[in-house]
Design a protein around this motif. Structure first.
Motif, PDB file in Angstrom:
ATOM      1  N   PRO A 236     -24.677 -20.703 -12.254  1.00  0.00           N
ATOM      2  CA  PRO A 236     -23.991 -19.438 -12.520  1.00  0.00           C
ATOM      3  C   PRO A 236     -24.760 -18.258 -11.916  1.00  0.00           C
ATOM      4  O   PRO A 236     -25.897 -18.394 -11.473  1.00  0.00           O
ATOM      5  CB  PRO A 236     -24.055 -19.364 -14.034  1.00  0.00           C
ATOM      6  CG  PRO A 236     -25.388 -19.962 -14.367  1.00  0.00           C
ATOM      7  CD  PRO A 236     -25.675 -20.994 -13.303  1.00  0.00           C
ATOM      8  N   LEU A 237     -24.120 -17.089 -11.962  1.00  0.00           N
ATOM      9  CA  LEU A 237     -24.725 -15.840 -11.537  1.00  0.00           C
ATOM     10  C   LEU A 237     -24.701 -14.841 -12.684  1.00  0.00           C
ATOM     11  O   LEU A 237     -23.897 -14.964 -13.608  1.00  0.00           O
ATOM     12  CB  LEU A 237     -23.955 -15.252 -10.342  1.00  0.00           C
ATOM     13  CG  LEU A 237     -24.103 -15.924  -8.978  1.00  0.00           C
ATOM     14  CD1 LEU A 237     -23.198 -15.235  -7.969  1.00  0.00           C
ATOM     15  CD2 LEU A 237     -25.545 -15.915  -8.503  1.00  0.00           C
ATOM     16  N   PHE A 238     -25.561 -13.839 -12.611  1.00  0.00           N
ATOM     17  CA  PHE A 238     -25.507 -12.718 -13.535  1.00  0.00           C
ATOM     18  C   PHE A 238     -24.175 -11.988 -13.317  1.00  0.00           C
ATOM     19  O   PHE A 238     -23.764 -11.795 -12.178  1.00  0.00           O
ATOM     20  CB  PHE A 238     -26.679 -11.771 -13.257  1.00  0.00           C
ATOM     21  CG  PHE A 238     -26.654 -10.496 -14.051  1.00  0.00           C
ATOM     22  CD1 PHE A 238     -27.224 -10.446 -15.303  1.00  0.00           C
ATOM     23  CD2 PHE A 238     -26.046  -9.359 -13.541  1.00  0.00           C
ATOM     24  CE1 PHE A 238     -27.208  -9.268 -16.039  1.00  0.00           C
ATOM     25  CE2 PHE A 238     -26.028  -8.178 -14.258  1.00  0.00           C
ATOM     26  CZ  PHE A 238     -26.600  -8.141 -15.517  1.00  0.00           C
ATOM     27  N   PRO A 239     -23.434 -11.576 -14.344  1.00  0.00           N
ATOM     28  CA  PRO A 239     -23.770 -11.596 -15.775  1.00  0.00           C
ATOM     29  C   PRO A 239     -23.062 -12.707 -16.558  1.00  0.00           C
ATOM     30  O   PRO A 239     -22.953 -12.619 -17.770  1.00  0.00           O
ATOM     31  CB  PRO A 239     -23.269 -10.222 -16.218  1.00  0.00           C
ATOM     32  CG  PRO A 239     -22.029 -10.015 -15.400  1.00  0.00           C
ATOM     33  CD  PRO A 239     -22.277 -10.677 -14.076  1.00  0.00           C
ATOM     34  N   VAL A 240     -22.559 -13.731 -15.867  1.00  0.00           N
ATOM     35  CA  VAL A 240     -21.804 -14.796 -16.541  1.00  0.00           C
ATOM     36  C   VAL A 240     -22.657 -16.058 -16.642  1.00  0.00           C
ATOM     37  O   VAL A 240     -22.163 -17.179 -16.495  1.00  0.00           O
ATOM     38  CB  VAL A 240     -20.474 -15.072 -15.804  1.00  0.00           C
ATOM     39  CG1 VAL A 240     -19.502 -13.929 -16.008  1.00  0.00           C
ATOM     40  CG2 VAL A 240     -20.709 -15.277 -14.299  1.00  0.00           C
ATOM     41  N   GLY A 316     -34.207 -23.912 -17.275  1.00  0.00           N
ATOM     42  CA  GLY A 316     -32.843 -23.489 -17.033  1.00  0.00           C
ATOM     43  C   GLY A 316     -32.764 -22.087 -16.456  1.00  0.00           C
ATOM     44  O   GLY A 316     -31.980 -21.817 -15.537  1.00  0.00           O
ATOM     45  N   LEU A 317     -33.573 -21.176 -16.974  1.00  0.00           N
ATOM     46  CA  LEU A 317     -33.547 -19.790 -16.501  1.00  0.00           C
ATOM     47  C   LEU A 317     -34.087 -19.672 -15.079  1.00  0.00           C
ATOM     48  O   LEU A 317     -33.660 -18.792 -14.324  1.00  0.00           O
ATOM     49  CB  LEU A 317     -34.339 -18.895 -17.448  1.00  0.00           C
ATOM     50  CG  LEU A 317     -33.687 -18.658 -18.813  1.00  0.00           C
ATOM     51  CD1 LEU A 317     -34.652 -17.970 -19.766  1.00  0.00           C
ATOM     52  CD2 LEU A 317     -32.410 -17.825 -18.660  1.00  0.00           C
ATOM     53  N   THR A 318     -35.030 -20.523 -14.703  1.00  0.00           N
ATOM     54  CA  THR A 318     -35.484 -20.491 -13.315  1.00  0.00           C
ATOM     55  C   THR A 318     -34.330 -20.776 -12.362  1.00  0.00           C
ATOM     56  O   THR A 318     -34.290 -20.249 -11.244  1.00  0.00           O
ATOM     57  CB  THR A 318     -36.606 -21.505 -13.062  1.00  0.00           C
ATOM     58  OG1 THR A 318     -36.104 -22.840 -13.231  1.00  0.00           O
ATOM     59  CG2 THR A 318     -37.771 -21.291 -13.998  1.00  0.00           C
ATOM     60  N   SER A 319     -33.386 -21.597 -12.810  1.00  0.00           N
ATOM     61  CA  SER A 319     -32.251 -21.925 -11.950  1.00  0.00           C
ATOM     62  C   SER A 319     -31.329 -20.736 -11.747  1.00  0.00           C
ATOM     63  O   SER A 319     -30.658 -20.644 -10.710  1.00  0.00           O
ATOM     64  CB  SER A 319     -31.464 -23.110 -12.544  1.00  0.00           C
ATOM     65  OG  SER A 319     -32.252 -24.286 -12.511  1.00  0.00           O
ATOM     66  N   LEU A 320     -31.262 -19.825 -12.714  1.00  0.00           N
ATOM     67  CA  LEU A 320     -30.502 -18.591 -12.501  1.00  0.00           C
ATOM     68  C   LEU A 320     -31.083 -17.831 -11.309  1.00  0.00           C
ATOM     69  O   LEU A 320     -30.338 -17.335 -10.448  1.00  0.00           O
ATOM     70  CB  LEU A 320     -30.536 -17.722 -13.759  1.00  0.00           C
ATOM     71  CG  LEU A 320     -29.944 -16.318 -13.645  1.00  0.00           C
ATOM     72  CD1 LEU A 320     -28.472 -16.390 -13.275  1.00  0.00           C
ATOM     73  CD2 LEU A 320     -30.145 -15.548 -14.956  1.00  0.00           C
TER      74      LEU A 320
END
Length: 526
Positions: A236-240, A316-320
């Motif tokens: 996904p991408l920010f903000p979703v 998981g957040l690193t993947s964002l």
């Protein structure tokens, strides 16, 4: 391999039949009954990998779409069962078929048995997910793509909700809601394509037909937005992006690998295949905004990762942040960025899969994923600590490991697009070093929680099967880090054709005026 045989259909059917066969295997309390579905699943997944490798060895890197199959499906709306393999599909096909047997091997003892969860269901859903993902990456018809795009949600939902840690059911619902909203938006775009195709003559959902469709500027941009938003949710991408960290925190490590390293790639795959491939004018129109969104995702994801105390959530957040890099490479619209983005999909899948699996081994041994409650692991489990370090260094883009090559290409593409975009993206390298090395320091180094001789029993080191599951990932990270040409040879022709379709060419190198004058003077004196 003979191109006349329906190899791609067979590739989809093998794991699908394996999923059904696994579900029908006998159940009981005996140990061998629980082992049988694991063995069957591993054999089926290895057979699928073998077929994918055989197709790769027969693939002509300059041959365009290959092994194509097209059959009329729903003639009234122009939908067909159409599959084919090109450079983009081949890279993601190999990644998918590689990761599934690795996940099954790594999850061998962690699902089923004393926890009361059925290994039959876990293996069956994993194979069903593989079949759907393979179909997505091979689809050459938009309607067929949409059907299998939505079909991936079924096994993913049950894998997250049925086999995760406490709170997984809530995370699975959140995941499903986000994905269904994205699918609904995508459906609007699919209907819009039908309207435009029918207005131009006979309706068709074949990508080859739609690529030549002349769509007015307004409708093209609206349809582009529908596809892009759906894929931004999936990536996904920010903000979703908020479903991502919750899901990886609660799901099993193996499920997280399949979600982040395979299914989330559908989002960036779709941006290349459909957004750029079918809506070139709208893609150029949206590029400035998409680049900014990608840069925000890169920096914001890294900052969130630094601030989290849960190891699986951190991964998981690193993947964002990494998906921000991939999308940035796609939309800078040059060869370096496009090539780097596809290579990044592959290398991110390898490094992040290793992080999830080794992190999962650690969580299972210590009974907690909280970084603040870990420490001193490298003293009693040096192999585990070493593998986590290698995967972490690959994630932060250490030269000599595969992610560096793709990250470097994306950064070059960003600087070519606009120096300010490259400068912002470069800051993520520093942030990545912080969240990787700080997490390693807090979990692996320092004093052991147990003093004396009992310290060795705190964290048992990895066994042979666990090492065997992660070893192929580490090997590929090293090989592709030093010699990425096999992957680049597959990717480059696809990127060149795609950019030609979009109508952009790489900027020619510029030479300063004084240097050019000096060269001219030198020639004149010869």
């Amino acid at each position: 391999m003979s191109s006349a045989a329906p190899w791609l259909s067979i590739l989809i059917l093998v794991p699908l039949v394996g999923a059904v066969a696994t579900a029908l295997l006998p159940r009981g309390a005996r140990r061998d009954v629980g082992t049988l579905p694991r063995v069957v699943g591993l054999v089926v997944s290895l057979a699928t990998l073998g077929l994918a490798v055989a197709l790769a060895l027969s693939f002509d890197v300059d041959g365009g779409l290959q092994f194509a199959e097209t059959h009329t499906w729903i003639g009234a709306i122009g939908a067909s069962y159409a599959v084919g393999l090109d450079g983009l599909g081949l890279v993601l096909l190999l990644l998918t078929t590689l990761l599934v047997p690795i996940v099954l091997m790594a999850s061998w003892d962690s699902v089923g048995g004393a926890d009361g969860r059925s290994p039959h269901a876990f293996v069956g859903w994993v194979l069903a997910l593989e079949a759907a993902a393979v179909a997505v990456f091979l689809a050459q018809d938009v309607f067929f793509f949409y059907v299998v795009f939505e079909a991936t949600l079924i096994p993913a939902y049950f894998l997250v909700g049925g086999f995760g840690r406490p709170g997984a059911a809530r995370a699975a619902v959140k995941f499903l809601v986000f994905q269904l909203v994205g699918g609904l938006i995508l459906l609007g775009g699919v209907i819009g394509l039908y309207v435009e195709s029918a207005a131009a003559g006979d309706p068709s959902y074949l990508i080859s037909d739609l690529a030549g469709l002349d769509i007015a500027t307004g409708p093209e941009r609206w349809i582009f937005l529908a596809f892009f938003v759906a894929f931004a949710i999936k990536a996904p991408l920010f903000p979703v992006h908020t479903w991502l960290a919750d899901t990886t925190e609660k799901a099993t490590p193996g499920t997280s690998v399949l979600l982040v390293c395979v299914l989330d790639k559908i989002g960036t795959y779709g941006m290349l295949r459909f957004c750029l491939g079918l809506f070139p004018e709208a893609s150029q129109w949206a590029t400035p905004v998409v680049v900014i969104i990608a840069l925000v995702s890169i920096v914001y994801g890294a900052l969130l990762a630094i601030g989290t105390d849960d190891l699986m959530r951190l991964i998981g957040l690193t993947s964002l942040s990494h998906f921000g890099f991939i999308v940035l490479g796609i939309f800078v619209l040059n060869t370096q960025g496009g090539t780097g983005s596809i290579l990044y999909m592959l290398n991110h899948g390898l490094a992040t899969a290793a992080l999830f699996l080794v992190g999962g081994y650690l969580v299972r041994r210590r009974g907690t994923s909280l970084i603040s409650e870990l420490g001193g692991v490298e003293k009693s489990a040096p192999v585990l600590a070493g593998l986590l370090l290698v995967a972490g260094l690959a994630t932060l883009g250490l030269p000599g490991l595969s992610t560096f090559v793709s990250e470097f290409l994306v950064l070059v593409g960003a600087f070519v697009y606009a120096p300010w975009a490259g400068v912002v993206a470069v800051t993520a390298i520093v942030l990545a070093a912080i969240y990787v090395l700080w997490a390693y320091q807090r979990t692996m180094t320092g004093p052991s929680p147990v003093a004396g001789a009992a310290a060795d029993a705190v964290t048992p080191d990895l066994g042979r099967r666990e090492i065997g599951a992660v070893a192929p990932l580490v090997l590929l990270m090293v090989l592709l880090g030093f010699y990425p040409m096999p992957a680049l040879d597959v990717v480059n022709p696809y990127v060149e054709d795609l950019l030609t379709n979009v109508g952009v060419v790489d900027d020619a190198p510029t030479v300063p005026a004084d240097a050019a004058d000096g060269a001219g003077s030198a020639e004149g004196t010869e």
